[in-house]
Design a protein around this motif. Structure first.
Motif, short mmCIF file in Angstrom:
data_model
loop_
_atom_site.label_atom_id
_atom_site.label_comp_id
_atom_site.label_asym_id
_atom_site.label_seq_id
_atom_site.Cartn_x
_atom_site.Cartn_y
_atom_site.Cartn_z
N SER A 150 0.85 -1.18 0.00
CA SER A 150 0.00 0.00 0.00
C SER A 150 0.89 1.23 0.00
O SER A 150 1.87 1.30 0.73
N ALA A 151 0.53 2.20 -0.84
CA ALA A 151 1.33 3.41 -0.97
C ALA A 151 0.43 4.64 -0.93
O ALA A 151 -0.40 4.82 -1.82
N THR A 164 7.05 4.10 -7.15
CA THR A 164 6.88 2.65 -7.17
C THR A 164 5.53 2.28 -7.78
O THR A 164 5.43 1.35 -8.58
N VAL A 165 4.49 3.00 -7.41
CA VAL A 165 3.15 2.73 -7.94
C VAL A 165 3.10 3.04 -9.43
O VAL A 165 2.64 2.21 -10.23
N LEU A 166 3.61 4.21 -9.82
CA LEU A 166 3.61 4.57 -11.24
C LEU A 166 4.38 3.56 -12.08
O LEU A 166 3.92 3.13 -13.14
N ASN A 167 5.57 3.19 -11.60
CA ASN A 167 6.40 2.25 -12.34
C ASN A 167 5.74 0.87 -12.45
O ASN A 167 5.76 0.24 -13.51
N THR A 187 -3.43 -6.19 -9.99
CA THR A 187 -4.49 -5.18 -9.91
C THR A 187 -4.05 -4.01 -9.03
O THR A 187 -3.20 -4.16 -8.17
N THR A 188 -4.63 -2.87 -9.29
CA THR A 188 -4.49 -1.70 -8.43
C THR A 188 -5.86 -1.40 -7.84
O THR A 188 -6.86 -1.44 -8.55
N LEU A 189 -5.89 -1.14 -6.57
CA LEU A 189 -7.12 -0.80 -5.89
C LEU A 189 -6.93 0.56 -5.23
O LEU A 189 -6.08 0.69 -4.34
N ARG A 190 -7.67 1.55 -5.67
CA ARG A 190 -7.60 2.88 -5.06
C ARG A 190 -8.67 2.95 -3.98
O ARG A 190 -9.85 2.79 -4.25
N VAL A 191 -8.23 3.16 -2.76
CA VAL A 191 -9.13 3.16 -1.60
C VAL A 191 -9.35 4.60 -1.16
O VAL A 191 -8.40 5.35 -0.99
N PRO A 192 -10.61 5.00 -0.95
CA PRO A 192 -10.85 6.36 -0.46
C PRO A 192 -10.25 6.55 0.92
O PRO A 192 -10.31 5.66 1.76
N ASP A 231 -6.02 13.77 0.97
CA ASP A 231 -5.38 13.49 -0.31
C ASP A 231 -4.20 12.53 -0.20
O ASP A 231 -3.93 11.77 -1.11
N ALA A 232 -3.49 12.52 0.92
CA ALA A 232 -2.33 11.66 1.07
C ALA A 232 -2.69 10.19 1.23
O ALA A 232 -1.88 9.31 1.03
N ALA A 233 -3.95 9.90 1.57
CA ALA A 233 -4.34 8.52 1.87
C ALA A 233 -5.18 7.89 0.78
O ALA A 233 -5.86 6.91 1.03
N ARG A 234 -5.13 8.40 -0.43
CA ARG A 234 -6.05 7.94 -1.46
C ARG A 234 -5.50 6.93 -2.46
O ARG A 234 -6.14 6.66 -3.46
N ALA A 235 -4.35 6.34 -2.27
CA ALA A 235 -3.81 5.40 -3.26
C ALA A 235 -3.37 4.12 -2.60
O ALA A 235 -2.86 4.12 -1.50
#
Length: 137
Positions: free
Chosen positions: A38-39, A50-53, A118-123, A127-131
């Motif tokens: 989780s990032a 790391t997430v983008l790559n 998979t990527t899961l974007r969690v609310p 703003d810092a806790a949204r990915a």
């Protein structure tokens, strides 16, 4: 109690290498073997390298961060501009993964080459806790 650190290495589509420590990772299952990390985002909304790559190439490597490697792990926690490599600041030996050309820490006793499933974007509450990101070894 300190959390165990997963040292994640990745590379973008242009071959720029990245390594960063993550304390929010977990082994999910053994059949099939899966690892999740989780990032959080940066407060300005940018996502971590790391997430983008991982999303761009579909791969990352989890390197075990040991007590003997602690100083190098700490160095890799620096916030750098996108594309700047933490590897240039570390005193470790690179070796490359078999499945995708991602650098790994040779001195790390355990390394998992992981393909992103998979990527899961969690609310989150800000703003810092949204990915978040899940991957599979």
């Amino acid at each position: 109690m300190p959390r165990p650190i997963g040292w994640l290495s990745s590379v973008d589509g242009q071959g720029r290498e990245n390594i960063a420590p993550y304390s929010q990772w977990q082994n999910l299952t053994f059949d099939p073997p899966m690892v999740m990390f989780s990032a959080n985002q940066y407060p300005d909304g940018r996502r971590k390298d790391t997430v983008l790559n991982t999303e761009e190439t579909g791969w990352f490597v989890w390197n075990m961060a040991t007590y003997d490697l602690r100083e190098e792990v700490n160095k890799s926690a620096q916030v750098l501009d996108y594309g700047d490599s933490e590897w240039d600041r570390l005193s470790v030996t690179k070796e490359y993964a078999d499945n995708h050309r991602i650098p790994m820490v040779k001195e790390s006793p355990v390394k998992f080459e992981c393909q992103c499933k998979t990527t899961l974007r969690v609310p989150g509450s800000d703003d810092a806790a949204r990915a978040g990101l899940e991957g599979s070894a």
